[in-house]
Design a protein around this motif. Structure first.
Motif, short mmCIF file in Angstrom:
data_model
loop_
_atom_site.label_atom_id
_atom_site.label_comp_id
_atom_site.label_asym_id
_atom_site.label_seq_id
_atom_site.Cartn_x
_atom_site.Cartn_y
_atom_site.Cartn_z
N GLY A 302 2.92 2.28 9.06
CA GLY A 302 3.33 3.48 8.33
C GLY A 302 4.08 3.17 7.05
N ARG A 303 4.63 4.23 6.49
CA ARG A 303 5.44 4.13 5.29
C ARG A 303 6.71 4.93 5.52
NH1 ARG A 303 2.84 5.74 0.03
NH2 ARG A 303 4.78 4.70 -0.51
N VAL A 304 7.75 4.60 4.79
CA VAL A 304 9.04 5.28 4.94
C VAL A 304 9.34 6.00 3.63
CG1 VAL A 304 11.49 4.99 5.40
CG2 VAL A 304 9.83 3.52 6.54
N ARG A 305 9.78 7.23 3.77
CA ARG A 305 10.09 8.02 2.57
C ARG A 305 11.11 7.31 1.70
NH1 ARG A 305 7.86 13.12 2.83
NH2 ARG A 305 7.53 13.76 4.98
N GLY A 306 10.83 7.34 0.43
CA GLY A 306 11.79 6.79 -0.52
C GLY A 306 11.86 5.28 -0.55
N ARG A 307 10.96 4.60 0.12
CA ARG A 307 10.98 3.14 0.07
C ARG A 307 9.61 2.62 -0.30
NH1 ARG A 307 14.44 0.86 5.20
NH2 ARG A 307 15.81 2.66 5.33
N ASP A 308 9.59 1.48 -0.96
CA ASP A 308 8.32 0.80 -1.19
C ASP A 308 7.89 0.16 0.12
OD1 ASP A 308 8.34 1.46 -3.82
OD2 ASP A 308 9.35 -0.38 -4.45
N GLY A 309 6.70 -0.36 0.10
CA GLY A 309 6.27 -1.15 1.25
C GLY A 309 5.57 -0.31 2.30
N SER A 310 4.72 -0.98 3.06
CA SER A 310 3.96 -0.30 4.10
C SER A 310 3.51 -1.32 5.12
CB SER A 310 2.74 0.39 3.49
OG SER A 310 1.90 -0.58 2.89
N VAL A 311 3.30 -0.83 6.33
CA VAL A 311 2.67 -1.66 7.36
C VAL A 311 1.35 -1.01 7.73
CG1 VAL A 311 2.82 -2.55 9.72
CG2 VAL A 311 4.87 -2.48 8.28
N THR A 312 0.27 -1.75 7.52
CA THR A 312 -1.06 -1.28 7.88
C THR A 312 -1.54 -2.15 9.03
OG1 THR A 312 -1.41 -0.78 5.54
CG2 THR A 312 -3.37 -0.82 6.95
N VAL A 313 -2.08 -1.53 10.06
CA VAL A 313 -2.44 -2.31 11.25
C VAL A 313 -3.94 -2.25 11.50
CG1 VAL A 313 -2.14 -2.51 13.74
CG2 VAL A 313 -0.18 -1.98 12.31
N VAL A 314 -4.56 -3.40 11.64
CA VAL A 314 -5.97 -3.46 12.01
C VAL A 314 -6.09 -4.24 13.33
CG1 VAL A 314 -8.27 -4.30 11.37
CG2 VAL A 314 -6.78 -3.29 9.64
N PRO A 315 -6.11 -3.52 14.47
CA PRO A 315 -6.34 -4.20 15.73
C PRO A 315 -7.84 -4.48 15.89
CG PRO A 315 -5.34 -2.01 16.03
CD PRO A 315 -5.88 -2.08 14.65
N VAL A 316 -8.14 -5.61 16.48
CA VAL A 316 -9.54 -5.94 16.73
C VAL A 316 -9.70 -6.01 18.24
CG1 VAL A 316 -11.35 -7.65 16.37
CG2 VAL A 316 -9.60 -7.30 14.63
#
Ligand SMILES: Nc1ncnc2c1ncn2[C@@H]1O[C@H](COP(=O)(O)OP(=O)(O)OP(=O)(O)O)[C@@H](O)[C@H]1O
Ligand SMILES: [Mg+2]
Lengths: 477, 584
Positions: A302-316
Motif C-alpha cells: 500500500g501507500r501512506v497518506r502524505g508520504r512517499d514510497g509504496s509497497v507493491t506485492v506480487v505473490p507467485v
C-alpha cells in the motif's frame, strides 16, 4: 510520531527472561513444549541451543508454566536432555535499514553472501502493525514492468497486491524474475525484495543470476529459502521481506516491489504447524485462519497518506493440479486486487509469458492507467483488445465444431487477430524490456487486422490517430 | 507459580493461558458474560465469553503478542459499548467503534486511544424542541443538533422514560458528553454509551413491504429488496460483490449508510472514504460522506474485532433508525465474520459442525439478520434498518455452510456468477439462482404507485431468459444456425435482455444508477422489440435477416438516455420497431 512502532519488552520484564529452560515436556512435529517457564509471552521469539547449533522459534501457546514453541528449523535430531531453550522477552524483531540492500540471505535473514550480519537503524517487529485504513492513500500510479501483456492489459499499480497464479511446469518464476529485474516507477527510487520459499536450487541460481545487476546496484534484497531448507522457516521469510520493505518504503521513500514465490510452499508450512497442533482443518487440511494469515502478509502493501514510497506485492503461487478453487489460490484471490493467470494451453502455442488474458484482471488498473497515468488511449485499447480476444475465443470454439473453413469472414479475421495478439503483443523475450509506447502500439497493430467496424470500444478519433496505416479513414473489412 | 496463587487469593484476576486471541484468566471475581476486562500493560480489551468456577475464557480484541501467563486482568464492570451521539456521520471507526480518524498511522495495541472518549472534546450546537414542563415519553424528540451530518440528528427521550421535562438546555454550544435535558428525574446526555451487541428497542415491526430503490436494474426489476429486509450477495472472488455493494451504498434511497468493511481490503476502505467524500449527494445536495458512517476492520486488523464490527455497524444503523431515518448497513463480508467465529470456537475446543464452523453458526447468523427491520420507533415514526451482506464462499462453492445458512435467513439473495464476470457482464447477478421473497408484496406496492405491469414485465422477461439459456446450451452442441427461427428469436431476445437491461455500467455517468421509470421503459422497449422480432418471423422474414439488424442503439439505450430522459428511449424504441416492421 513513532514510525513502525517498536514494542519494548515490558518494563516489568522478569529478570528470568533470558534464563535457560531444560524442562522439555514434549516434541511433536515442529513443536516443542517447554515446562517450568515463567513470564513467557505469546508470540515471543525463542532460541533453542542444541549440540549442533542454534535454532529459532516462536511461542504458539502459553498455558500456566508451559509454553509451546514452533521451531523454524524443525525438531529433527533434538533430544530432550540436550537442549537449552531461551526466551527473548518479546515477539521477534529484526534490524531494518538500508543495510539490507544488495545482500543475499537465507529465509531467516542470515547472510549467505559471506558478508557480516545485517545491522540497521533500529528494530522492527516482523509481524508488522496494521496500517490505519484512514491513513491509506488509494493507489494511482503504475509500476511499469516492461512486460507487454502486464503493462497493457493488467497494469500493476504502486501499492497493489497482484498475484501470479500458475501451474507446475510453466515459466512463472521466469516471469516473476523478469518483473523483478525490469520494473520501474516514476518515484525517486525503485527497490525489489525477493522472497523465495521452497525453491529448488536450480531456480535459486537462476534468480540470483538474472537479478545480478539489481544486486550490484544495491536495489535488491534476496531472501532465499531453498526446497531443502527447513520448511517451517518459510513462515518467517515473507514476514522478514515485508518488514524490510515497509521500512524502505515508508521511511526511506522508495517504491518497493516484493515478490514472494512460491506461496503454495508457504501455505504448506502453515498447514504443517496446524496439523502438529491438531487443529480442526477447514478445507483440504488447511487451517481456518489461512485467510487471515495470508491477509496479514498481502495487506502490508500500500501507500501512506502524505508520504512517499509504496509497497507493491506480487505473490507467485502454483495451483495444485491447476485448480483455481484450491484454498491457496482461492484465499489469495479473495485478498489480492486481481490476478495474473498463466495457462498451459497458451504455453503450448509457444507464447511467453503464457498469460490467460481473459481470466486475468488488475482491479486497480483503472486507477493507475490511462490519461494522466500512462497514455490517454490505454484503457480503451486494452478493453478493446480483451473484448476482441473474448470474441476470438468463441470463434475458435466454433472453428473446432464446424472447421475453420466453414467460418464466416469476420470469425476468420478474429482467428488471425488472436494469433497476431499472441505473437506481436503477448510473446516477448525473457530478457526483453518494452516501453509502454511500444507495447500499446503493438496492441493497435494487432487490432489493425480486424475489420474496422469491429472496433467499437475505441473512438474514431483515436483510431485515426493510433491505428497503423489509418489515413483519415476508410478501410474495408 | 506461587505469585499466581497469591493473586488468586487476593481476588485479582490473572491470565493463565494465551493462545492468539484466546485468553484464560484465573481468580476472576464476579464477572458477567460479555464484560470487558483490560489485560496486560497495554490494557487491551478482552470480553468474557465463558465462566466456570473462578476461571474465565476471554476473547481479546487486540494482538496478544507479549501477553504472558500471570498478566493482570482488570474487570471494567461493563460490556463493550460505543459512544452514540453526533459526530458519527462522516467518520470512520474500527470494529470496537474507536475513531480511526484520530488514531495513529500504525495500529499497535499500545496506541493512546483506547475508547471512543477522544470524541468527547468536540462541541456541538444543540437546539431544544421542548420546553420545561412539557410532558414527553420515550422516543420523543427533545432537541436536534444541526451541522452533524446531512440528516437531522435528533436527541430522543430514552427508552423507558416518561414524564415531565424538568430541565432542558438552551440553544447553544454543548459538549459531546454534556447533559442536555432531565426528564422525570432521568438525565439525558448529548451522547450515550450503548452496548454494541444489544439490539436497540422499538415499538413494533411493520410487515407490509416497501421497496428500497437500489438504482441497479437487475435488482430493482427482478430481485428487489424491501426496506428493513435482509439481503445477501454471494459469489467467488472477483465476481463483483464489493462493486455492487458500493453502487447500492452510493445510489440507494436510504437516509443513512453504514458501510462495514469486515475483514476485507484496506485499499477498498481508502477508496470508499475518498470516493464518498467526492461524490455529490443528490438527496441532500451535500456530499455522500456526510450521511455515511464507515466501520473498517480490515483483514489484517485483529480478528476478533472483525467479529464485533458487524454489531458496531448495526448498532449505529439502529441509532439512526430510532431517530426516524431509513438506514442501510452494508457488511462486506459476513464470511469473514463467520470465520472469526470459527477461529475462536476452534481455539476454545468447541465441537465443530460443518467445515469447522461452530454448531451455533446458524443461530448467530439468524440473530444478526433479525436485527434488520422496518419498524415503528418508540417515538412512533416509520423507520428501518436494511442489512445487505456479502458472502464469500470458499472456492465459489455455493453449498458451503455460510452461503446455505444465509439463504435461509435473508429475504433476497443475489448470486454472482464467475462466467458472467469473466465475460465482463456486470453486475454479474445470475437470473436463475438468485431469489427475492418479497416480490409479491412489492408488486402490490408498484401497482398502488401506478405501475400495475411491474410483475408481468418481470415474469415475461425471466421466462425469456430461462428459455434462452436452455436453447443456448443446445445451440452450443448443434450450432445456433441449426435452431428453428422461433428459437433463434428467443436466443436473440435473451441476449437483448442481458445486454440492454441486466448489464449496467457502474462507471458510466448515465448508467451508474437507474430510476424505476427508466428501468421500466428499457425493459418494455426490449420486450416489445422481442415481440416484433417474433412477428417478423411470423410474417415470413428469415431469422438471419432479423439477427443482422443493428440492435446497437437498443443495447446502448441505457447509456444514451440520461437519468430522466424517457424521450430518448422512446425514439430508440420507435426506430427499432420501425426497422423490424419493414422486414417482409
Ligand atoms: N459493476 C461493475 N462495473 C464494472 N466493473 C466491475 C463491476 N463489478 C465488478 N467489476 C470488476 O470486477 C472487479 C472485482 O470486483 P469486486 O471487487 O466487486 O469483486 P468481489 O466479488 O468483491 O471480490 P472479492 O471477494 O475478492 O472481494 C472490479 O475491480 C472491477 O474491475
Ligand atoms: Mg470484495
Amino acid at each position: 510520531m513513532s514510525e513502525l512502532r517498536d514494542r519494548e519488552p515490558h518494563a516489568s520484564a522478569l529478570p528470568g527472561a533470558r534464563v535457560s529452560h531444560r524442562d522439555i515436556r514434549a516434541i511433536r512435529g515442529p513443536l516443542l513444549t517447554v515446562g517450568g517457564v515463567e513470564g513467557v509471552g505469546w508470540d515471543e521469539s525463542v532460541e533453542v541451543e542444541t549440540p549442533d547449533g542454534l535454532r529459532h522459534g516462536l511461542v504458539l501457546d502459553v498455558d500456566s508454566d508451559q509454553a509451546t514453541v514452533q521451531v523454524f528449523e524443525g525438531t529433527e535430531g533434538l533430544t530432550s536432555g540436550a537442549i537449552d531453550v531461551r526466551f527473548d522477552g518479546r515477539p521477534l524483531h529484526i534490524e531494518v535499514g538500508t543495510g539490507w540492500l544488495g545482500r543475499v540471505c537465507n529465509g531467516r535473514g542470515a547472510p549467505l553472501d559471506g558478508g557480516p550480519p545485517i545491522t540497521g537503524d533500529r528494530l522492527a517487529p516482523v509481524a508488522g502493525w496494521p496500517l490505519n485504513p484512514v491513513e491509506r492513500e488509494p493507489p494511482h500510479e503504475p509500476v511499469l514492468t516492461g512486460v507487454s501483456v502486464i503493462d497493457a492489459l493488467t497494469t500493476l499499480v504502486r501499492g497493489q497486491k497482484l498475484p501470479i497464479f500458475s501451474v507446475a511446469g510453466l515459466p512463472h518464476l521466469a516471469l516473476a524474475t523478469q518483473i523483478a529485474a525490469q520494473a520501474t516507477s516514476a518515484g525517486s527510487s525503485f527497490m525489489v525484495v525477493f522472497a523465495a520459499m521452497g525453491l529448488p536450487h536450480a531456480d535459486i541460481a537462476y534468480v540470483r543470476d538474472r537479478l545480478e545487476a539489481r544486486t550490484a546496484s544495491g536495489e535488491l534484497v534476496l531472501l532465499l529459502n531453498a526446497a531443502d531448507d527447513p520448511a517451517i522457516e518459510r513462515i518467517l521469510t515473507p514476514r522478514l521481506a515485508l518488514t524490510v520493505a515497509e521500512h524502505l518504503a515508508f521511511e526511506q521513500g522508495a517504491d518497493v516491489l516484493v515478490i514472494m514465490s512460491d506461496m503454495t510452499s508457504y501455505a504448506e508450512a502453515v498447514r504443517e504447524v496446524s496439523a502438529a497442533r491438531r487443529e480442526i482443518p477447514a478445507r483440504r487440511g488447511y487451517p481456518g485462519y489461512l485467510y487471515s494469515d495470508l491477509a496479514g502478509l498481502y495487506e502490508r502493501c500500500g501507500r501512506v497518506r502524505g508520504r512517499d514510497g509504496s509497497v507493491t506485492v506480487v505473490p507467485v503461487l502454483t495451483m495444485p493440479a491447476g485448480d483455481i478453487t484450491h484454498p491457496v489460490p482461492d484465499l489469495t484471490g479473495y485478498i489480492t486486487e486481481g490476478q495474473v493467470v498463466l495457462s498451459p494451453e497458451i504455453a503450448s502455442r509457444g507464447v511467453y509469458p503464457p498469460v490467460d488474458t481473459l481470466s486475468s484482471l488488475s482491479r486497480l488498473m483503472r486507477l493507475g492507467a490511462g490519461k494522466d497515468h500512462t497514455r490517454d488511449d490505454h484503457l480503451d485499447v486494452s478493453a478493446q483488445v480483451l473484448a476482441a480476444l473474448a470474441h476470438a475465443r468463441q470463434s475458435a470454439a466454433l472453428a473446432e465444431l464446424v472447421g475453420a473453413s466453414a467460418l464466416g469472414e469476420t470469425d476468420r479475421a478474429y482467428l488471425t487477430y488472436r494469433d497476431t495478439v499472441e505473437q506481436r503483443l503477448l510473446h516477448q523475450g525473457q530478457g526483453e524490456t518494452r516501453t509502454l509506447d511500444d507495447t500499446l502500439d503493438r496492441a493497435w497493430a494487432a487490432l489493425g487486422v480486424l475489420p474496422r467496424q469491429e472496433l467499437t470500444m475505441v473512438s474514431p478519433e483515436m483510431i485515426a490517430r493510433r491505428l497503423p496505416g489509418e489515413d483519415a479513414g476508410v478501410r474495408d473489412g | 507459580m506461587d505469585d499466581m496463587t497469591d493473586a488468586t487469593a487476593s481476588g485479582q484476576a490473572r491470565t493463565v493461558r494465551v493462545t492468539g486471541p484466546l485468553l484464560e484468566a484465573d481468580g476472576v471475581p464476579d464477572v458477567a458474560m460479555g464484560e470487558i476486562l483490560h489485560v496486560g500493560p497495554d490494557r487491551i480489551s478482552a470480553e468474557v465469553v465463558a465462566v466456570q468456577g473462578g476461571r474465565a475464557t476471554l476473547q481479546a480484541y487486540e494482538y496478544t503478542g507479549g501477553i504472558r501467563a500471570g498478566e493482570h486482568a482488570a474487570p471494567s464492570g461493563r460490556p463493550l459499548t460505543g459512544l452514540f451521539g453526533p459526530g458519527l456521520l462522516g467518520s470512520a471507526f474500527d470494529g470496537l467503534m474507536r475513531p480511526l480518524t484520530s488514531a495513529p498511522v500504525w495500529l499497535s495495541p499500545d496506541r493512546p486511544l483506547h475508547t471512543a472518549e477522544g470524541a468527547d472534546a468536540r462541541r456541538w450546537h444543540f437546539e431544544p424542541r421542548v420546553v420545561t414542563g412539557d410532558e414527553v415519553s420515550e422516543g420523543d424528540v427533545l432537541g436536534v443538533v444541526p451541522d452533524s451530518g446531512a440528516v437531522e440528528h435528533r436527541v430522543m427521550v430514552p427508552a423507558g422514560t416518561h414524564g415531565r421535562v424538568e430541565w432542558i438546555a438552551e440553544a447553544g454550544e454543548t459538549g459531546a458528553l454534556d447533559r442536555v435535558a432531565t426528564v422525570a428525574g432521568t438525565d439525558v446526555h448529548l451522547s450515550d454509551h450503548w452496548p454494541i451487541r444489544r439490539p436497540r428497542p422499538f415499538r413494533e415491526r411493520l410487515s407490509d413491504p416497501v421497496p428500497l430503490h437500489t438504482g441497479q436494474r437487475v435488482l430493482d426489476l427482478f430481485f428487489p429488496v424491501a426496506r428493513g429486509a435482509a439481503a445477501a450477495v454471494s459469489g467467488g472472488f472477483g465476481t463483483g460483490k464489493t462493486m455492487l455493494l458500493q453502487q447500492i451504498a452510493k445510489w440507494c434511497d436510504a437516509d443513512v449508510i453504514v458501510y462495514v468493511g469486515c475483514g476485507e481490503r484496506g485499499n477498498e476502505m481508502a477508496d470508499v472514504l475518498d470516493d464518498f467524500a467526492q461524490l455529490a449527494d443528490e438527496r441532500t445536495g451535500g456530499r455522500l460522506v456526510d450521511r455515511t458512517v464507515v466501520v473498517a476492520n480490515t483483514s489484517n486488523m485483529p480478528m476478533m474485532a472483525r467479529e464485533l464490527s458487524i454489531y458496531t455497524g448495526i448498532s449505529i444503523a439502529e441509532f439512526y433508525r430510532d431517530m426516524g431515518h431509513d438506514a442501510v448497513v452494508i457488511a462486506d463480508s459476513t464470511s469473514r465474520w463467520a470465520e472469526a467465529l470459527r477461529e475462536f470456537a476452534n481455539r476454545r475446543g468447541d465441537l465443530p459442525a460443518e467445515e469447522g464452523f461452530p454448531a451455533d453458526l446458524s443461530s448467530q447468523l439468524a440473530a444478526f439478520y433479525e436485527r434488520a427491520g422496518r419498524v415503528t420507533t418508540l417515538g412512533g415514526q416509520d423507520a428501518s434498518v436494511t442489512v445487505i451482506g456479502a458472502v464469500s464462499p470458499p472456492g465459489g462453492d455455493m453449498s458451503e455452510p455460510v452461503t446455505t445458512i444465509t439463504q435461509r435467513f435473508v429475504r433476497a439473495m443475489w448470486m454472482l456468477d464467475r462466467d458472467l464476470a469473466y465475460a465482463r457482464h456486470y453486475p454479474a447477478v445470475q437470473w436463475s439462482g438468485s431469489f427475492a421473497r418479497d416480490t409479491a408484496g412489492l408488486a402490490r406496492w408498484q401497482t398502488v404507485r401506478g405501475d400495475p405491469e411491474w410483475s408481468v414485465r418481470r415474469a415475461t422477461a425471466l421466462e425469456v431468459l430461462a428459455e434462452a439459456d436452455r436453447l443456448a446450451s443446445l445451440a452450443e452442441v448443434i450450432g445456433v444456425n441449426s435452431l428453428p427461427s422461433r428459437e433463434r428469436m428467443v436466443v436473440l431476445g435473451g441476449r437483448l435482455l442481458r445486454e440492454a437491461v441486466l448489464a449496467q455500467n457502474a462507471l458510466h455517468p448515465h448508467d451508474a444508477t437507474c430510476s424505476d421509470e427508466k428501468g421500466a421503459a428499457l425493459l418494455d422497449t426490449v420486450l416489445e422489440v422481442i415481440d416484433a422480432c417474433h412477428a417478423a418471423i411470423d410474417r415470413g422474414a428469415t431469422a438471419t435477416a432479423v439477427e443482422r439488424l443493428d440492435f446497437g442503439p437498443v443495447i446502448r439505450a441505457a447509456q444514451a438516455a440520461g437519468r430522466d430522459d424517457s424521450a430518448t428511449i422512446a425514439t430508440i424504441r420507435e426506430q427499432a420497431l420501425d426497422e423490424l416492421g419493414r422486414l417482409p
